[in-house]
Each structure stands twice: as structure tokens, then as C-alpha cells.
Design an enzyme around this catalytic site. Structure first.
Site, short mmCIF file in Angstrom:
data_model
loop_
_atom_site.label_atom_id
_atom_site.label_comp_id
_atom_site.label_asym_id
_atom_site.label_seq_id
_atom_site.Cartn_x
_atom_site.Cartn_y
_atom_site.Cartn_z
N GLU A 45 0.84 -1.20 0.00
CA GLU A 45 0.00 0.00 0.00
C GLU A 45 0.88 1.25 0.00
O GLU A 45 0.60 2.23 -0.71
CB GLU A 45 -0.91 -0.01 1.23
CG GLU A 45 -1.72 1.26 1.40
CD GLU A 45 -2.14 1.48 2.84
OE1 GLU A 45 -2.44 2.64 3.18
OE2 GLU A 45 -2.16 0.51 3.63
N ASP A 49 0.68 3.88 -3.09
CA ASP A 49 0.28 5.28 -2.91
C ASP A 49 1.18 6.20 -3.73
O ASP A 49 0.72 7.14 -4.37
CB ASP A 49 0.33 5.64 -1.43
CG ASP A 49 0.03 7.11 -1.19
OD1 ASP A 49 -1.10 7.53 -1.49
OD2 ASP A 49 0.92 7.83 -0.70
N GLU A 121 -4.47 0.65 -3.59
CA GLU A 121 -3.08 1.11 -3.59
C GLU A 121 -2.12 -0.07 -3.49
O GLU A 121 -1.06 -0.08 -4.14
CB GLU A 121 -2.86 2.09 -2.44
CG GLU A 121 -3.62 3.40 -2.63
CD GLU A 121 -3.50 4.33 -1.45
OE1 GLU A 121 -2.90 3.94 -0.42
OE2 GLU A 121 -3.98 5.48 -1.54
#
Length: 230
Positions: A45, A49, A121
Site C-alpha cells: 500500500e 500510494d 493502492e
């Protein structure tokens, strides 16, 4: 929803399927699987991002060459917001694919905004690890394409004139703090075919002129001409 269908939707076929399973593993999952610790999706994640931010930034920069930094920042924040990513995650069906604890599932974990956004993400991070930047960029833009299309349509239609004036004002105020001013130079023609000519000034100098069937339209045309000149 299946993993095969998910890969089809994001436009990437994983060489290492374990990366995709990791991206779909919620941090609530603990324990061991075949003697190895179960990896959750938090690290992917984190990577995803960054992928999402850069892909969105680059695409906005390409699509709107006249837009100032402030406006691009606002658009990007909207594109990559948690709510937007949760919407994408729901449309992808990630909630049904997530591995999570019984407690998390019992507490609506499969539909929770944070879980869905984080999973999107993480999947992008997994694509980056599996296929590199171009693959990850392609997947991110594929997921965001409907929102870019809506943004382009909005900028070109109902709020287009306001966007031109707003973009010019933001650009000029960043450079010197003073807002541009508009002066109507001419008003010609009968009432049903009125035509206006407007000049935009900044710092005591004329930047550009524009014409239109209303003062608002002429001001927008002048703003667009000024942006092109700058």
C-alpha cells in the site's frame, strides 16, 4: 469476482501471483501458512500510494498544460482521495477478494472505505513490484480514466469559461500577487447579435484581447489568449 477477472480489469497479468495475494491480505490476518509468516498489504500500500500520486500528477500535467500548480494540486487530491479509491475498489470487487480476520469481516470489513482504498493502492504497488513502473502507471491510469474523462468534460463545458479566468488569476497571483482586470473595449451589433471585445490587463499592461457574444464569454476568451501567450 476472481483473481483472473481482477487482472483483466487492471490490465496486468502477474508473473508472481504471490504478490497479488499479498496485496489482498488485510493486516488483521495473523498466523502462519505452511511455516511462513503471512505478509499483509501494508508495505505494498505504501508503494502503491506513491505510484498513484505520480501517475495522476503526470497525467494531469499532460492533459491541462495551462493549469497552474494550485489547480492541479486540487484536482489531484480529488482524483486520489480515499473516497475515490474506495469507489474504485468497490467497482473492482476487491471486497470479496480480501483475506481478513473473522472479526474484521464481521465488522463490515469488506465494505469499509479504508480497506477498499488501501487494497487498490496495494494492488498498484504489487503491479509495480511485478512489472515495473510502466506496468504500474498503465494500471493506475486505467483505473482513473473515467475520472480524467469527467474532469476534461467539466473543464471544457459548464465551467470552462470560469476555469480560464480562474487559471489566469492563479498563475498571475503566484507571480506577483495582483489579480488581472478586464476592460470592455467595444460593444457592437443589435441586441440579438451583440458582440463584445474585452482586454485583460495586469501590472498596468495589456496581456491579450478576446471577443464573444457576452462580456463573460469575451473575458474568458481574453483569459485563454493570455494563458496561451504566457
Amino acid at each position: 469476482m476472481t483473481l483472473d477477472l481482477l487482472q483483466e480489469k487492471i490490465g496486468h497479468r502477474f508473473a508472481d501471483a504471490a504478490l497479488l495475494r499479498e496485496a489482498l491480505t488485510h493486516p488483521s490476518v495473523h498466523g502462519r501458512e505452511e511455516g511462513a509468516a503471512v505478509a499483509d498489504n501494508e508495505r505494498l500500500e505504501f508503494l502503491g500510494d506513491a505510484v498513484l500520486q505520480l501517475a495522476a500528477t503526470e497525467r494531469l500535467y499532460e492533459l491541462f498544460p495551462a493549469a497552474p500548480e494550485g489547480r492541479l494540486t486540487v484536482w489531484r487530491a480529488s482524483l486520489v482521495s480515499r473516497a475515490r479509491m474506495a469507489q474504485v475498489g468497490a467497482e473492482l470487487g476487491l471486497g470479496t477478494l480480501l483475506s481478513m480476520s473473522f472479526g474484521e469481516e464481521r465488522n463490515a470489513g469488506r465494505t469499509r472505505t479504508s480497506n477498499l482504498a488501501n487494497a487498490v493502492e496495494a494492488v498498484l504497488g504489487a503491479v509495480h513490484r511485478d512489472g515495473g513502473w510502466e506496468a504500474a502507471r498503465g494500471a493506475a491510469l486505467r483505473l482513473l480514466e473515467p475520472f480524467f474523462a469527467a474532469l476534461e468534460a467539466e473543464a471544457a463545458s459548464n465551467v470552462g469559461p470560469l476555469n480560464a479566468k480562474g487559471a489566469l488569476q492563479e498563475k498571475l497571483q503566484q507571480e506577483g500577487g495582483e489579480a488581472p482586470s478586464y476592460v470592455c473595449l467595444a460593444e457592437e451589433g443589435p441586441a440579438h447579435e451583440r458582440r463584445y471585445e474585452v482586454a485583460v490587463y495586469w501590472g498596468g499592461k495589456e496581456l491579450a484581447r478576446g471577443a464573444g457574444r457576452s462580456k463573460r464569454e469575451a473575458e474568458a476568451a481574453a483569459a485563454r489568449a493570455a494563458l496561451a501567450a504566457l
